[in-house]
Design a protein around this motif. Sequence first.
Motif, PDB file in Angstrom:
ATOM      1  N   ALA A   5       0.824  -1.214   0.000  1.00  0.00           N
ATOM      2  CA  ALA A   5       0.000   0.000   0.000  1.00  0.00           C
ATOM      3  C   ALA A   5       0.857   1.261   0.000  1.00  0.00           C
ATOM      4  O   ALA A   5       0.557   2.222  -0.705  1.00  0.00           O
ATOM      5  CB  ALA A   5      -0.949  -0.015   1.197  1.00  0.00           C
ATOM      6  N   HIS A   6       1.928   1.268   0.769  1.00  0.00           N
ATOM      7  CA  HIS A   6       2.775   2.464   0.842  1.00  0.00           C
ATOM      8  C   HIS A   6       3.468   2.747  -0.488  1.00  0.00           C
ATOM      9  O   HIS A   6       3.757   3.903  -0.816  1.00  0.00           O
ATOM     10  CB  HIS A   6       3.790   2.372   1.982  1.00  0.00           C
ATOM     11  CG  HIS A   6       4.835   1.317   1.797  1.00  0.00           C
ATOM     12  ND1 HIS A   6       6.014   1.552   1.149  1.00  0.00           N
ATOM     13  CD2 HIS A   6       4.855   0.022   2.181  1.00  0.00           C
ATOM     14  CE1 HIS A   6       6.729   0.434   1.139  1.00  0.00           C
ATOM     15  NE2 HIS A   6       6.049  -0.506   1.753  1.00  0.00           N
ATOM     16  N   GLU A   9       0.786   4.451  -2.635  1.00  0.00           N
ATOM     17  CA  GLU A   9       0.640   5.831  -2.172  1.00  0.00           C
ATOM     18  C   GLU A   9       1.809   6.698  -2.633  1.00  0.00           C
ATOM     19  O   GLU A   9       1.612   7.829  -3.075  1.00  0.00           O
ATOM     20  CB  GLU A   9       0.532   5.887  -0.653  1.00  0.00           C
ATOM     21  CG  GLU A   9       0.362   7.305  -0.148  1.00  0.00           C
ATOM     22  CD  GLU A   9       0.174   7.412   1.340  1.00  0.00           C
ATOM     23  OE1 GLU A   9       0.232   8.551   1.838  1.00  0.00           O
ATOM     24  OE2 GLU A   9      -0.032   6.388   2.014  1.00  0.00           O
ATOM     25  N   ARG A  22      -5.703   7.634   0.657  1.00  0.00           N
ATOM     26  CA  ARG A  22      -5.869   6.471   1.532  1.00  0.00           C
ATOM     27  C   ARG A  22      -5.879   5.231   0.648  1.00  0.00           C
ATOM     28  O   ARG A  22      -6.580   5.187  -0.372  1.00  0.00           O
ATOM     29  CB  ARG A  22      -7.167   6.567   2.315  1.00  0.00           C
ATOM     30  CG  ARG A  22      -7.289   5.444   3.361  1.00  0.00           C
ATOM     31  CD  ARG A  22      -8.564   5.530   4.161  1.00  0.00           C
ATOM     32  NE  ARG A  22      -9.583   4.718   3.505  1.00  0.00           N
ATOM     33  CZ  ARG A  22     -10.830   5.096   3.290  1.00  0.00           C
ATOM     34  NH1 ARG A  22     -11.243   6.287   3.645  1.00  0.00           N
ATOM     35  NH2 ARG A  22     -11.676   4.286   2.698  1.00  0.00           N
ATOM     36  N   ILE A  23      -5.113   4.244   1.029  1.00  0.00           N
ATOM     37  CA  ILE A  23      -5.048   2.984   0.298  1.00  0.00           C
ATOM     38  C   ILE A  23      -5.502   1.874   1.239  1.00  0.00           C
ATOM     39  O   ILE A  23      -4.950   1.715   2.323  1.00  0.00           O
ATOM     40  CB  ILE A  23      -3.615   2.673  -0.199  1.00  0.00           C
ATOM     41  CG1 ILE A  23      -3.006   3.854  -0.960  1.00  0.00           C
ATOM     42  CG2 ILE A  23      -3.606   1.392  -1.032  1.00  0.00           C
ATOM     43  CD1 ILE A  23      -3.663   4.205  -2.260  1.00  0.00           C
ATOM     44  N   ASP A  24      -6.504   1.104   0.824  1.00  0.00           N
ATOM     45  CA  ASP A  24      -7.002  -0.022   1.616  1.00  0.00           C
ATOM     46  C   ASP A  24      -6.705  -1.318   0.868  1.00  0.00           C
ATOM     47  O   ASP A  24      -6.962  -1.417  -0.331  1.00  0.00           O
ATOM     48  CB  ASP A  24      -8.508   0.091   1.828  1.00  0.00           C
ATOM     49  CG  ASP A  24      -8.915   1.291   2.668  1.00  0.00           C
ATOM     50  OD1 ASP A  24      -8.057   1.823   3.417  1.00  0.00           O
ATOM     51  OD2 ASP A  24     -10.086   1.691   2.580  1.00  0.00           O
ATOM     52  N   ASP A  25      -6.186  -2.302   1.582  1.00  0.00           N
ATOM     53  CA  ASP A  25      -5.983  -3.643   1.028  1.00  0.00           C
ATOM     54  C   ASP A  25      -7.300  -4.391   1.211  1.00  0.00           C
ATOM     55  O   ASP A  25      -7.671  -4.753   2.328  1.00  0.00           O
ATOM     56  CB  ASP A  25      -4.836  -4.340   1.756  1.00  0.00           C
ATOM     57  CG  ASP A  25      -4.458  -5.663   1.130  1.00  0.00           C
ATOM     58  OD1 ASP A  25      -5.258  -6.236   0.358  1.00  0.00           O
ATOM     59  OD2 ASP A  25      -3.352  -6.148   1.421  1.00  0.00           O
ATOM     60  N   LEU A  26      -8.024  -4.609   0.133  1.00  0.00           N
ATOM     61  CA  LEU A  26      -9.380  -5.146   0.200  1.00  0.00           C
ATOM     62  C   LEU A  26      -9.449  -6.613   0.599  1.00  0.00           C
ATOM     63  O   LEU A  26     -10.402  -7.034   1.251  1.00  0.00           O
ATOM     64  CB  LEU A  26     -10.085  -4.948  -1.142  1.00  0.00           C
ATOM     65  CG  LEU A  26     -10.276  -3.499  -1.574  1.00  0.00           C
ATOM     66  CD1 LEU A  26     -10.881  -3.446  -2.972  1.00  0.00           C
ATOM     67  CD2 LEU A  26     -11.134  -2.747  -0.577  1.00  0.00           C
ATOM     68  N   GLY A  28      -6.572  -8.436   1.776  1.00  0.00           N
ATOM     69  CA  GLY A  28      -5.471  -8.834   2.642  1.00  0.00           C
ATOM     70  C   GLY A  28      -4.399  -9.636   1.926  1.00  0.00           C
ATOM     71  O   GLY A  28      -3.553 -10.262   2.558  1.00  0.00           O
ATOM     72  N   TYR A  33      -6.649  -3.657  -4.099  1.00  0.00           N
ATOM     73  CA  TYR A  33      -6.640  -2.429  -3.316  1.00  0.00           C
ATOM     74  C   TYR A  33      -7.772  -1.498  -3.714  1.00  0.00           C
ATOM     75  O   TYR A  33      -8.285  -1.561  -4.831  1.00  0.00           O
ATOM     76  CB  TYR A  33      -5.324  -1.668  -3.533  1.00  0.00           C
ATOM     77  CG  TYR A  33      -4.125  -2.323  -2.911  1.00  0.00           C
ATOM     78  CD1 TYR A  33      -3.841  -2.160  -1.563  1.00  0.00           C
ATOM     79  CD2 TYR A  33      -3.259  -3.097  -3.674  1.00  0.00           C
ATOM     80  CE1 TYR A  33      -2.737  -2.745  -0.993  1.00  0.00           C
ATOM     81  CE2 TYR A  33      -2.145  -3.692  -3.104  1.00  0.00           C
ATOM     82  CZ  TYR A  33      -1.889  -3.510  -1.762  1.00  0.00           C
ATOM     83  OH  TYR A  33      -0.785  -4.101  -1.195  1.00  0.00           O
ATOM     84  N   ALA A  34      -8.112  -0.610  -2.784  1.00  0.00           N
ATOM     85  CA  ALA A  34      -8.980   0.533  -3.065  1.00  0.00           C
ATOM     86  C   ALA A  34      -8.156   1.769  -2.752  1.00  0.00           C
ATOM     87  O   ALA A  34      -7.497   1.833  -1.713  1.00  0.00           O
ATOM     88  CB  ALA A  34     -10.233   0.494  -2.205  1.00  0.00           C
TER      89      ALA A  34
END
Length: 80
Positions: A5-6, A9, A22-26, A28, A33-34
Amino acid sequence: MAMQAHEIEALIRKKFPDAEIRIDDLAGDGNHYAAFVTAEEFRGLSRVKQHQAVYAALGDQMQGSNGLLHALALTTKVPA
């Protein structure tokens, strides 16, 4: 190898240094990602153009089977 994620970003932040990101790992799994990006640079752009600008910032990380980023759900907006 999947992207972190980083890393996603950091690529977006290069093009949009003042953006709220904002980055979300949908799932895992480091592959789905979102990304939520709020940037002044989007003002006056259609949603399609906003998304194209973010995808351009990601460069070849999204390109076909050779890309490191498998799936990205993208939400963009202009700051209030």
